[in-house]
Write an enzyme that holds these catalytic residues in place. Structure first.
Site, PDB file in Angstrom:
ATOM      1  N   ARG A 120       0.837  -1.215   0.000  1.00  0.00           N
ATOM      2  CA  ARG A 120       0.000   0.000   0.000  1.00  0.00           C
ATOM      3  C   ARG A 120       0.873   1.268   0.000  1.00  0.00           C
ATOM      4  NH1 ARG A 120      -0.438   4.756   2.416  1.00  0.00           N
ATOM      5  NH2 ARG A 120       0.120   3.785   4.394  1.00  0.00           N
ATOM      6  N   ASP A 121       1.551   1.509   1.099  1.00  0.00           N
ATOM      7  CA  ASP A 121       2.332   2.746   1.204  1.00  0.00           C
ATOM      8  C   ASP A 121       3.432   2.768   0.148  1.00  0.00           C
ATOM      9  OD1 ASP A 121       3.039   5.175   2.281  1.00  0.00           O
ATOM     10  OD2 ASP A 121       4.127   4.360   3.993  1.00  0.00           O
ATOM     11  N   HIS A 148       6.116   4.521  12.447  1.00  0.00           N
ATOM     12  CA  HIS A 148       6.088   4.438  10.973  1.00  0.00           C
ATOM     13  C   HIS A 148       7.093   5.484  10.488  1.00  0.00           C
ATOM     14  CE1 HIS A 148       3.738   4.253   7.036  1.00  0.00           C
ATOM     15  NE2 HIS A 148       4.357   5.420   6.907  1.00  0.00           N
ATOM     16  N   HIS A 195       9.599   6.981   7.683  1.00  0.00           N
ATOM     17  CA  HIS A 195      10.184   7.095   6.340  1.00  0.00           C
ATOM     18  C   HIS A 195      11.669   7.394   6.525  1.00  0.00           C
ATOM     19  CE1 HIS A 195       6.612   6.853   3.705  1.00  0.00           C
ATOM     20  NE2 HIS A 195       6.026   7.007   4.880  1.00  0.00           N
ATOM     21  N   CYS A 234       5.156   9.446  -0.273  1.00  0.00           N
ATOM     22  CA  CYS A 234       3.755   9.830  -0.117  1.00  0.00           C
ATOM     23  C   CYS A 234       3.385  10.777  -1.245  1.00  0.00           C
ATOM     24  CB  CYS A 234       3.529  10.505   1.236  1.00  0.00           C
ATOM     25  SG  CYS A 234       1.853  11.129   1.422  1.00  0.00           S
ATOM     26  N   ASN A 292       9.279   4.157   3.113  1.00  0.00           N
ATOM     27  CA  ASN A 292       9.367   3.752   4.501  1.00  0.00           C
ATOM     28  C   ASN A 292      10.672   3.000   4.703  1.00  0.00           C
ATOM     29  OD1 ASN A 292       7.987   2.365   7.053  1.00  0.00           O
ATOM     30  ND2 ASN A 292       6.666   3.934   6.170  1.00  0.00           N
TER      31      ASN A 292
HETATM   32  C1  LIG Z   1     -10.259  11.336   1.499  1.00  0.00           C
HETATM   33  C2  LIG Z   1     -10.753  11.785   0.151  1.00  0.00           C
HETATM   34  C3  LIG Z   1     -11.591  10.712  -0.482  1.00  0.00           C
HETATM   35  C4  LIG Z   1     -11.630  13.028   0.353  1.00  0.00           C
HETATM   36  O1  LIG Z   1     -11.803  13.671  -0.880  1.00  0.00           O
HETATM   37  P1  LIG Z   1     -12.969  14.735  -1.110  1.00  0.00           P
HETATM   38  O2  LIG Z   1     -12.847  15.249  -2.493  1.00  0.00           O
HETATM   39  O3  LIG Z   1     -12.947  15.720  -0.006  1.00  0.00           O
HETATM   40  O4  LIG Z   1     -14.241  13.790  -0.943  1.00  0.00           O
HETATM   41  P2  LIG Z   1     -15.729  13.983  -1.292  1.00  0.00           P
HETATM   42  O5  LIG Z   1     -16.483  13.220  -0.236  1.00  0.00           O
HETATM   43  O6  LIG Z   1     -16.066  15.423  -1.527  1.00  0.00           O
HETATM   44  O7  LIG Z   1     -15.870  13.185  -2.687  1.00  0.00           O
HETATM   45  C5  LIG Z   1     -15.279  13.652  -3.875  1.00  0.00           C
HETATM   46  C6  LIG Z   1     -15.218  12.513  -4.880  1.00  0.00           C
HETATM   47  O8  LIG Z   1     -14.397  11.455  -4.365  1.00  0.00           O
HETATM   48  C7  LIG Z   1     -15.172  10.256  -4.264  1.00  0.00           C
HETATM   49  N1  LIG Z   1     -14.767   9.561  -3.034  1.00  0.00           N
HETATM   50  C8  LIG Z   1     -14.826  10.040  -1.777  1.00  0.00           C
HETATM   51  N2  LIG Z   1     -14.358   9.119  -0.931  1.00  0.00           N
HETATM   52  C9  LIG Z   1     -13.998   8.051  -1.672  1.00  0.00           C
HETATM   53  C10 LIG Z   1     -13.453   6.797  -1.327  1.00  0.00           C
HETATM   54  N3  LIG Z   1     -13.172   6.460  -0.080  1.00  0.00           N
HETATM   55  N4  LIG Z   1     -13.181   5.937  -2.334  1.00  0.00           N
HETATM   56  C11 LIG Z   1     -13.453   6.266  -3.614  1.00  0.00           C
HETATM   57  N5  LIG Z   1     -13.962   7.455  -3.991  1.00  0.00           N
HETATM   58  C12 LIG Z   1     -14.234   8.332  -3.008  1.00  0.00           C
HETATM   59  C13 LIG Z   1     -16.602  10.727  -4.218  1.00  0.00           C
HETATM   60  O9  LIG Z   1     -17.469   9.711  -4.631  1.00  0.00           O
HETATM   61  C14 LIG Z   1     -16.553  11.887  -5.188  1.00  0.00           C
HETATM   62  O10 LIG Z   1     -16.493  11.357  -6.497  1.00  0.00           O
HETATM   63  P3  LIG Z   1     -17.046  12.190  -7.775  1.00  0.00           P
HETATM   64  O11 LIG Z   1     -18.485  12.455  -7.443  1.00  0.00           O
HETATM   65  O12 LIG Z   1     -16.220  13.442  -7.856  1.00  0.00           O
HETATM   66  O13 LIG Z   1     -16.828  11.255  -8.911  1.00  0.00           O
HETATM   67  C15 LIG Z   1      -9.597  12.165  -0.774  1.00  0.00           C
HETATM   68  O14 LIG Z   1      -8.956  13.267  -0.230  1.00  0.00           O
HETATM   69  C16 LIG Z   1      -8.611  11.048  -0.971  1.00  0.00           C
HETATM   70  O15 LIG Z   1      -8.924   9.998  -1.522  1.00  0.00           O
HETATM   71  N6  LIG Z   1      -7.356  11.275  -0.556  1.00  0.00           N
HETATM   72  C17 LIG Z   1      -6.311  10.274  -0.748  1.00  0.00           C
HETATM   73  C18 LIG Z   1      -5.467  10.277   0.460  1.00  0.00           C
HETATM   74  C19 LIG Z   1      -4.435   9.181   0.373  1.00  0.00           C
HETATM   75  O16 LIG Z   1      -4.722   8.040   0.007  1.00  0.00           O
HETATM   76  N7  LIG Z   1      -3.186   9.544   0.751  1.00  0.00           N
HETATM   77  C20 LIG Z   1      -2.149   8.597   0.832  1.00  0.00           C
HETATM   78  C21 LIG Z   1      -2.341   7.655   1.999  1.00  0.00           C
HETATM   79  S1  LIG Z   1      -1.964   8.403   3.587  1.00  0.00           S
HETATM   80  C22 LIG Z   1      -0.325   8.074   3.771  1.00  0.00           C
HETATM   81  O17 LIG Z   1       0.300   7.553   2.879  1.00  0.00           O
HETATM   82  C23 LIG Z   1       0.297   8.397   5.078  1.00  0.00           C
HETATM   83  C24 LIG Z   1       0.556   7.157   5.936  1.00  0.00           C
HETATM   84  C25 LIG Z   1      -0.764   6.519   6.410  1.00  0.00           C
HETATM   85  O18 LIG Z   1       1.272   6.166   5.232  1.00  0.00           O
HETATM   86  C26 LIG Z   1       1.357   7.558   7.168  1.00  0.00           C
HETATM   87  C27 LIG Z   1       2.489   8.553   6.858  1.00  0.00           C
HETATM   88  O19 LIG Z   1       3.563   8.172   6.382  1.00  0.00           O
HETATM   89  O20 LIG Z   1       2.230   9.741   7.086  1.00  0.00           O
END
Ligand SMILES: CC(C)(COP(=O)([O-])OP(=O)([O-])OC[C@H]1O[C@@H](n2cnc3c(N)ncnc32)[C@H](O)[C@@H]1OP(=O)([O-])[O-])[C@@H](O)C(=O)NCCC(=O)NCCSC(=O)C[C@@](C)(O)CC(=O)[O-]
Length: 307
Positions: free
Chosen positions: A14-15, A206, A208, A239, A248
């Site tokens: 995933r990450d 966690h 990096h 990220c 990571n």
């Molecule tokens: C959180 C949201 C969805 C909010 O995004 P948003 O735009 O605020 O959401 P919304 O509710 O307004 O919806 C907008 C659109 O997104 C769709 N939608 C809404 N939710 C979903 C969902 N769950 N799955 C699929 N689709 C989704 C929804 O249906 C809509 O579709 P449209 O009508 O435009 O076609 C968006 O900001 C997002 O997907 N962000 C991605 C964040 C991400 O994956 N980041 C990387 C992972 S975190 C990370 O790596 C850090 C970590 C954990 O490893 C620790 C570290 O190292 O820090």
């Protein structure tokens, strides 16, 4: 105080892969998970149920989860930032879900498009619904040691999110150094603040490895008794919302460190190195693991084995 056993959460699928620009076939992701579990990894973060517009590489989440040959004793987790993600994930039967917040307001906005307070409001029903389905919830606190947009992040900010996560029932807290700027003393301070709200058995690190501090930071956590760490095979990753952040800490490097400390992780280093070599081959590059490359360099070449 240093634990005798450590739980490694493999976050490579995933990450590690979420940030890859080149397409990675679902079959290769599934193969990677199978190789990791064959190496003895017991916790695997497989994919995320996030917007495919935001993170296209994870759009095959359902296909990847459906293709897994699950092993008893292995826990498969997925990221779910909101109810839409959780509802989509449920059919895939994850053992654990991850809600991911941040200690920095700026990063919260960039990563999940809402403030920290709003993220907690979004997570609350996700936690309740996950628990109703008997699914454990991990919470990640990104940017606990520094933020690519805000800069400094204080231990107070980490503690605030830890407390909020605890209040909504998140079972486990991961302290994440998203951009790898933490150093051991600061990491210990952040961890100690998380430990005010979570028991030792329910916190993890966690790290990096952007600035090469990840192993030192893991050691600093071990000194506190922390016994769960995320790691990414072959050092995969970065990220999408933290420019320049590298992967990571490599799982191979962590396993080697733990072996040297007589700490059991249950992971077979040779088979793990094979898994790292496999996915690095798929991506067309060398593993970003010092240990992985050292082990590979010592192996006889094909010509030597044939002779
Ligand atoms: C959180 C949201 C969805 C909010 O995004 P948003 O735009 O605020 O959401 P919304 O509710 O307004 O919806 C907008 C659109 O997104 C769709 N939608 C809404 N939710 C979903 C969902 N769950 N799955 C699929 N689709 C989704 C929804 O249906 C809509 O579709 P449209 O009508 O435009 O076609 C968006 O900001 C997002 O997907 N962000 C991605 C964040 C991400 O994956 N980041 C990387 C992972 S975190 C990370 O790596 C850090 C970590 C954990 O490893 C620790 C570290 O190292 O820090």
């Amino acid at each position: 105080m240093i634990p005798h056993q450590v739980r490694l959460v493999e976050v490579g699928p995933r990450d590690g892969l979420q940030n890859e620009k080149q397409p990675v076939a679902a079959a290769d992701k599934i193969d990677l998970v199978h190789r990791l579990q064959a190496a003895g990894v017991r916790e695997i973060e497989v994919t995320s149920f996030v917007s495919p517009k935001w993170v296209p590489q994870m759009a095959d989440n359902t296909e990847v989860m459906a293709g897994l040959q699950r092993r008893p004793g292995v826990r498969y987790s997925v990221l779910t930032p909101n109810m839409k993600g959780l509802e989509a994930a449920l059919a895939s039967r994850p053992d654990e879900i991850v809600v991911f917040g941040a200690a920095s307001e700026a990063f919260s906005q960039r990563n999940i498009n809402c403030s920290i307070a709003e993220s907690i409001e979004r997570f609350q029903p996700v936690v309740q619904a996950a628990h109703a389905h008997g699914i454990k919830v991990r919470g990640a606190v990104s940017c606990a040691l520094g933020c690519p947009y805000q800069g400094e992040v204080s231990a107070d900010e980490v503690e605030r999110v830890a407390r909020l996560m605890r209040e909504i029932g998140v079972d486990h807290l991961g302290v994440a150094d998203t951009i790898g700027v933490g150093t051991p003393k600061r990491v210990q301070r952040a961890m100690e603040r998380a430990l005010r709200h979570y028991p030792l058995s329910e916190v993890s690190g966690h790290f990096h490895d952007t600035y090469g501090q990840a192993l030192a930071n893991i050691y600093a956590c071990l000194e506190l008794g922390v016994a769960t760490f995320d790691a990414s095979v072959a050092g995969l990753g970065g990220c999408p919302y933290a420019k320049g952040a590298t992967g990571n800490v490599a799982t191979e490097d962590v396993v080697f460190l733990l072996q040297g400390l007589d700490i059991d992780s249950g992971v077979d280093l040779d088979r793990l190195v094979d898994a790292g070599a496999f996915i690095s081959g798929v991506l067309g590059r060398k593993p970003v693991s010092r240990v992985g490359n050292a082990v590979l360099a010592k192996r006889p070449s094909l010509q030597e084995s044939a002779a």
